[in-house]
Design a protein around this motif. Structure first.
Motif, PDB file in Angstrom:
ATOM      1  N   UNK A   1      86.621  53.743  30.558  1.00  0.00           N
ATOM      2  CA  UNK A   1      85.431  53.822  31.386  1.00  0.00           C
ATOM      3  C   UNK A   1      85.830  54.077  32.844  1.00  0.00           C
ATOM      4  N   UNK A   2      85.107  54.986  33.503  1.00  0.00           N
ATOM      5  CA  UNK A   2      85.404  55.333  34.891  1.00  0.00           C
ATOM      6  C   UNK A   2      85.033  54.194  35.829  1.00  0.00           C
ATOM      7  N   UNK A   3      85.815  54.048  36.872  1.00  0.00           N
ATOM      8  CA  UNK A   3      85.598  52.993  37.864  1.00  0.00           C
ATOM      9  C   UNK A   3      84.877  53.532  39.103  1.00  0.00           C
ATOM     10  N   UNK A   4      84.097  54.584  38.947  1.00  0.00           N
ATOM     11  CA  UNK A   4      83.328  55.129  40.062  1.00  0.00           C
ATOM     12  C   UNK A   4      82.046  55.769  39.545  1.00  0.00           C
ATOM     13  N   UNK A   5      81.107  55.937  40.466  1.00  0.00           N
ATOM     14  CA  UNK A   5      79.847  56.614  40.168  1.00  0.00           C
ATOM     15  C   UNK A   5      79.582  57.595  41.294  1.00  0.00           C
ATOM     16  N   UNK A   6      79.104  58.759  40.951  1.00  0.00           N
ATOM     17  CA  UNK A   6      78.736  59.768  41.935  1.00  0.00           C
ATOM     18  C   UNK A   6      77.215  59.862  41.975  1.00  0.00           C
ATOM     19  N   UNK A   7      76.654  59.825  43.169  1.00  0.00           N
ATOM     20  CA  UNK A   7      75.206  59.919  43.324  1.00  0.00           C
ATOM     21  C   UNK A   7      74.849  61.346  43.743  1.00  0.00           C
ATOM     22  N   UNK A   8      74.189  62.076  42.873  1.00  0.00           N
ATOM     23  CA  UNK A   8      73.786  63.440  43.188  1.00  0.00           C
ATOM     24  C   UNK A   8      72.269  63.600  43.245  1.00  0.00           C
ATOM     25  N   UNK A   9      71.559  62.564  42.875  1.00  0.00           N
ATOM     26  CA  UNK A   9      70.093  62.624  42.854  1.00  0.00           C
ATOM     27  C   UNK A   9      69.517  61.355  43.481  1.00  0.00           C
ATOM     28  N   UNK A  10      69.557  61.264  44.821  1.00  0.00           N
ATOM     29  CA  UNK A  10      69.018  60.058  45.453  1.00  0.00           C
ATOM     30  C   UNK A  10      67.529  59.899  45.162  1.00  0.00           C
ATOM     31  N   UNK A  11      67.073  58.656  45.221  1.00  0.00           N
ATOM     32  CA  UNK A  11      65.659  58.352  45.037  1.00  0.00           C
ATOM     33  C   UNK A  11      64.920  58.707  46.328  1.00  0.00           C
ATOM     34  N   UNK A  12      63.932  59.574  46.233  1.00  0.00           N
ATOM     35  CA  UNK A  12      63.125  59.940  47.396  1.00  0.00           C
ATOM     36  C   UNK A  12      61.987  58.929  47.486  1.00  0.00           C
ATOM     37  N   UNK A  13      62.021  58.114  48.516  1.00  0.00           N
ATOM     38  CA  UNK A  13      61.006  57.079  48.702  1.00  0.00           C
ATOM     39  C   UNK A  13      59.731  57.761  49.201  1.00  0.00           C
ATOM     40  N   UNK A  14      58.617  57.546  48.515  1.00  0.00           N
ATOM     41  CA  UNK A  14      57.368  58.148  48.986  1.00  0.00           C
ATOM     42  C   UNK A  14      56.996  57.600  50.367  1.00  0.00           C
ATOM     43  N   UNK A  15      56.727  58.512  51.304  1.00  0.00           N
ATOM     44  CA  UNK A  15      56.350  58.115  52.660  1.00  0.00           C
ATOM     45  C   UNK A  15      55.163  58.964  53.110  1.00  0.00           C
ATOM     46  N   UNK A  16      54.170  58.303  53.661  1.00  0.00           N
ATOM     47  CA  UNK A  16      52.969  59.012  54.121  1.00  0.00           C
ATOM     48  C   UNK A  16      53.023  59.346  55.605  1.00  0.00           C
TER      49      UNK A  16
END
Length: 123
Positions: A1-16
């Motif tokens: 199992x890999x000991x790292x994670x790559x984030x390529x799709x951040x969560x876009x927080x809805x903002x008005x």
């Protein structure tokens, strides 16, 4: 199992309010100990006062950002950073004519339950 994670799709927080919030790590990814977000605050943007229950580090990538911290005004520019400790009464804003791009890191992770935002107009 890999000991790292790559984030390529951040969560876009809805903002008005026109602010871009891309949470790369935080409650949206199951990391309640830390949140890391890329943000862009548009010109003339502001939000209500708050008294967070987390420490927040901010690093300015471009533009300027204004911080009202326990009644004191602090303005940061590109390359500046700040640590605001939990329990401080803070108001974030960009009263300037250019957008402000920055990184925000919160310990523990940002959440609406911990931010303690005031109602608009309360001083």
């Amino acid at each position: 199992m890999k000991k790292y994670k790559i984030q390529q799709s951040p969560f876009i927080v809805p903002a008005r309010d026109g602010k871009l919030i891309e949470e790369h790590w935080g409650n949206s990814t199951g990391n309640s100990d830390i949140s890391i977000a890329h943000m862009v605050a548009p010109p003339e943007w502001s939000e209500p006062h708050q008294t967070p229950e987390f420490d927040e580090f901010t690093y300015i990538i471009s533009g300027k950002k204004q911080f009202e911290i326990d009644g004191e005004i602090v303005v940061l520019e590109k390359g500046h950073s700040i640590l605001i400790e939990k329990g401080a009464r803070i108001r974030y804003s960009n009263p300037f004519s250019e957008p402000c791009e920055y990184l925000a890191i919160c310990l523990p992770a940002f959440s609406m339950e911990l931010v303690n935002r005031e109602e608009e107009g309360v001083d």
